[in-house]
Design an enzyme around this catalytic site. Structure first.
Site, short mmCIF file in Angstrom:
data_model
loop_
_atom_site.label_atom_id
_atom_site.label_comp_id
_atom_site.label_asym_id
_atom_site.label_seq_id
_atom_site.Cartn_x
_atom_site.Cartn_y
_atom_site.Cartn_z
N ARG A 1 -51.11 16.16 21.02
CA ARG A 1 -52.52 16.53 21.12
C ARG A 1 -52.76 17.56 22.21
O ARG A 1 -53.53 18.48 22.04
CB ARG A 1 -53.36 15.28 21.42
CG ARG A 1 -53.30 14.22 20.34
CD ARG A 1 -54.00 12.96 20.81
NE ARG A 1 -53.94 11.89 19.83
CZ ARG A 1 -54.36 10.66 20.05
NH1 ARG A 1 -54.91 10.36 21.24
NH2 ARG A 1 -54.28 9.73 19.11
N GLU B 1 -54.03 17.19 16.39
CA GLU B 1 -54.16 15.77 16.08
C GLU B 1 -53.35 15.46 14.82
O GLU B 1 -53.09 16.33 13.99
CB GLU B 1 -55.63 15.42 15.85
CG GLU B 1 -56.54 15.70 17.03
CD GLU B 1 -56.39 14.68 18.15
OE1 GLU B 1 -55.82 13.60 17.88
OE2 GLU B 1 -56.85 14.96 19.27
N LYS C 1 -38.71 1.13 17.01
CA LYS C 1 -39.23 -0.24 16.88
C LYS C 1 -40.48 -0.37 17.73
O LYS C 1 -40.67 0.42 18.67
CB LYS C 1 -38.14 -1.26 17.26
CG LYS C 1 -37.68 -1.21 18.71
CD LYS C 1 -38.39 -2.24 19.56
CE LYS C 1 -37.90 -2.27 20.97
NZ LYS C 1 -38.70 -3.11 21.86
N HIS D 1 -32.23 0.98 20.11
CA HIS D 1 -31.37 1.63 21.10
C HIS D 1 -30.28 0.71 21.62
O HIS D 1 -29.25 1.18 22.11
CB HIS D 1 -32.20 2.18 22.26
CG HIS D 1 -32.78 1.13 23.16
ND1 HIS D 1 -33.99 0.53 22.92
CD2 HIS D 1 -32.31 0.58 24.31
CE1 HIS D 1 -34.25 -0.33 23.88
NE2 HIS D 1 -33.25 -0.33 24.73
N LYS E 1 -25.59 1.17 22.48
CA LYS E 1 -24.87 0.91 23.72
C LYS E 1 -23.39 0.69 23.44
O LYS E 1 -23.01 0.01 22.50
CB LYS E 1 -25.46 -0.30 24.45
CG LYS E 1 -26.85 -0.03 25.01
CD LYS E 1 -27.37 -1.23 25.77
CE LYS E 1 -28.76 -0.95 26.35
NZ LYS E 1 -28.75 0.04 27.40
N GLU F 1 -35.09 -9.42 32.15
CA GLU F 1 -35.57 -8.30 32.95
C GLU F 1 -36.20 -8.84 34.23
O GLU F 1 -36.85 -9.89 34.21
CB GLU F 1 -36.61 -7.49 32.18
CG GLU F 1 -36.06 -6.81 30.93
CD GLU F 1 -37.13 -5.99 30.22
OE1 GLU F 1 -37.22 -4.79 30.49
OE2 GLU F 1 -37.88 -6.57 29.42
N ASP G 1 -41.02 -8.08 20.61
CA ASP G 1 -40.51 -6.90 21.31
C ASP G 1 -38.99 -6.90 21.41
O ASP G 1 -38.37 -5.83 21.38
CB ASP G 1 -41.13 -6.84 22.72
CG ASP G 1 -40.87 -5.51 23.40
OD1 ASP G 1 -40.92 -4.47 22.73
OD2 ASP G 1 -40.61 -5.51 24.62
N HIS H 1 -33.49 -6.57 18.86
CA HIS H 1 -32.28 -6.54 19.68
C HIS H 1 -31.43 -7.81 19.53
O HIS H 1 -30.24 -7.75 19.21
CB HIS H 1 -32.63 -6.38 21.16
CG HIS H 1 -33.40 -5.14 21.48
ND1 HIS H 1 -33.30 -3.98 20.75
CD2 HIS H 1 -34.28 -4.86 22.48
CE1 HIS H 1 -34.09 -3.06 21.28
NE2 HIS H 1 -34.70 -3.57 22.32
#
Length: 505
Positions: free
Chosen positions: A61, A103, A167, A197, A201, A235, A254, A259
């Site tokens: 934008r 847009e 995702k 992702h 790894k 985390e 999430d 994962h």
């Protein structure tokens, strides 16, 4: 050139170099693009893995001039690059940088994008090869994909067109199926790359090498010897500035849906006939199709929110005190569940998955915990400090493998204690591991799909998770846990009911 870890598997002396093409980034001004995608593109170029005919197109934008946009890209690349900075590499990359303002519902902007793609084909020699990377909120996927179709950008008389989707892939089974159908109406399945992702790894890929290249482990990789499996992604940070994204999604959607279930499939799958995309997908899908949530969701799942407290020597806020979190939110920041796999190999072996924010430390690991020896000719005192044998694969931050087993303590008495045998990637290989997005972006440009989950895998994962989330949504409150700890008491009780306990990473 530095030693290249992204070699062509057919000849380890040859690098896997992408052909002329463009990467079109939607959401190029977002955090993901600035912190991960742009640095990954620069590092690929610096490793010599992108051709002179490569182009990077930004669509956003915010209206940049050409120089201002190029300056922003350069700064992002400098800030996040893992390889040394080279002005020569940057000048080559900068020659192919373009920006299209507008847009997502602006037809004029899409016409400009189409013209830009044609110009790149003529000026950069991209040959009709273009990949659309949707680094945008999931709610915008349908409108962007529809615009790509409306303006004929998914089709070409020459070259290829591909789409990359970040995702989460939907928020439940129904929305995932709807999204998959929208994408399938525009792009054929071999042109759709769903980014997870974690699958990029190096240590995740090493799961396959570890299992199927070593004859000593496969004979015991079954319910005759394995007691249970624990998969942890912890985390130590909170949600930060991601309240707008995170609240309403939560830890299970999430992390577990993508994962952790993918990691579980790699740990549990049968040996594929080859390591091509189709063979890997077939074996992973078999596991996901036979995986079931617990029969008693109330007893074998846990969800909770972190409270304020101390973490890493700093005083931190609780989830409800974070900016942008609505009052009364029951979105979980910690999720754990037991999953059973109904196959001959894994019948009776529970898989325990957990993830959370503001936990004791940042770590991702897979622990295969073995059954105790059927007979131990030792006294209880001899083995009172002896636990169960375990094979632990560490994905981050210190990539490697640890084998825990019992050994005699030096001395005149028979005393046995747990010891660890460690393998660390950093100490065993002089080659540097590529960042996950480097590998995944290169695979997209090469059209190599083994590391990308297929639509069937995504939908099967939602079938596992949906009953759990629906059960949680009926509860009026959610457990809590102090920041800096390893989760709520309910998660500990979940394993205690099975006579087990969580590992302390």
């Amino acid at each position: 050139m530095t030693t290249n870890p992204l070699r062509d598997p057919r000849d380890r002396r040859l690098p896997r170099i992408a052909g002329p093409c463009s990467l079109i980034l939607f959401g190029v001004t977002g955090d993901l693009a600035k912190k991960k995608l742009i640095p990954a593109v620069y590092d690929l170029a610096n490793r010599g893995l992108l051709p002179p005919g490569f182009a990077l197109v930004g669509f956003a934008r915010q209206d940049f001039g050409k120089q201002a946009f190029s300056k922003m890209i350069k700064q992002a690349a400098k800030d996040g690059a893992r390889t040394a900075w080279s002005e020569t590499v940057w000048k080559q990359l900068a020659a192919g940088i373009r920006f299209v303002p507008g847009e997502f519902d602006d037809d004029d902007a899409w016409e400009r994008l189409g013209k830009t793609m044609k110009e790149l084909d003529e000026q950069q020699g991209t040959g009709g090869n273009h990949a659309f990377y949707l680094s945008i909120p999931p709610g915008l996927f349908p409108v962007v994909v529809s615009q790509i179709k409306k303006h004929g950008l998914a089709e070409s008389s020459q070259g290829w067109r591909r789409v990359v989707i970040e995702k989460p892939f939907g928020h439940d089974l129904a929305s995932a199926q709807e999204l998959n159908q929208i994408v399938a109406d525009v792009f054929p399945s071999q042109s759709v790359f769903r980014i997870d992702h974690y699958l990029g790894k190096e240590t995740v890929q090493n799961i396959l090498a570890f299992r199927f290249a070593n004859g000593m482990f496969e004979p015991i990789w079954n319910n005759h010897y394995v007691d249970h499996v624990q998969i942890t992604m912890a985390e130590d940070i909170g949600i930060g500035s991601r309240a707008g994204y995170y609240d309403g999604i939560g830890a299970a959607r999430d992390v577990i849906q993508n994962h952790l279930l993918q990691l579980m499939a790699l740990i549990a799958m049968e040996e594929p006939v080859s390591f091509n995309a189709k063979s890997l997908r077939i074996e992973k899908q078999k596991i996901l199709a036979n995986a079931r949530p617990p029969a008693r969701i109330d007893l074998h799942t846990a969800h909770a929110q972190y409270e304020g407290g101390w973490a890493g020597g700093e005083k931190v806020l609780g989830y409800h005190e974070e900016a942008g979190i609505p009052k009364g939110s029951t979105t979980e920041t910690y999720a754990a569940m037991r999953i059973d796999i109904s196959t001959r190999r894994w019948a009776g072996v529970p898989f325990y998955l957990r993830t959370g924010k503001r936990l004791g430390r940042r770590v991702t690991e897979l622990a295969v915990v073995f059954k105790r020896a059927p007979h131990q000719p030792f006294s209880k005192h001899d083995v009172e400090e002896l636990g169960q044998n375990a094979l632990v694969m560490r994905i981050q931050p210190d990539e490697g493998v640890t084998l825990r087993f019992g050994a005699k303590v030096p001395g005149t008495t028979m005393e046995i204690r747990d010891v660890n045998m460690d393998f660390a990637y950093g100490g065993a290989f002089v080659e540097s591991s590529p960042e996950a997005y480097e590998r995944l972006i290169l695979d997209v440009l090469l059209g190599d799909p083994p590391l990308f989950p297929h639509r069937e895998e995504v939908e099967l994962a939602w079938e596992i998770l949906d009953p759990v989330i629906q059960h949680w949504s009926k509860q009026k409150s959610v457990d809590t846990y102090p920041s800096g700890t390893w989760g709520p008491v309910s998660a500990d009780k979940m394993l205690e009911r099975d006579g087990r306990a969580w590992r302390r990473p």
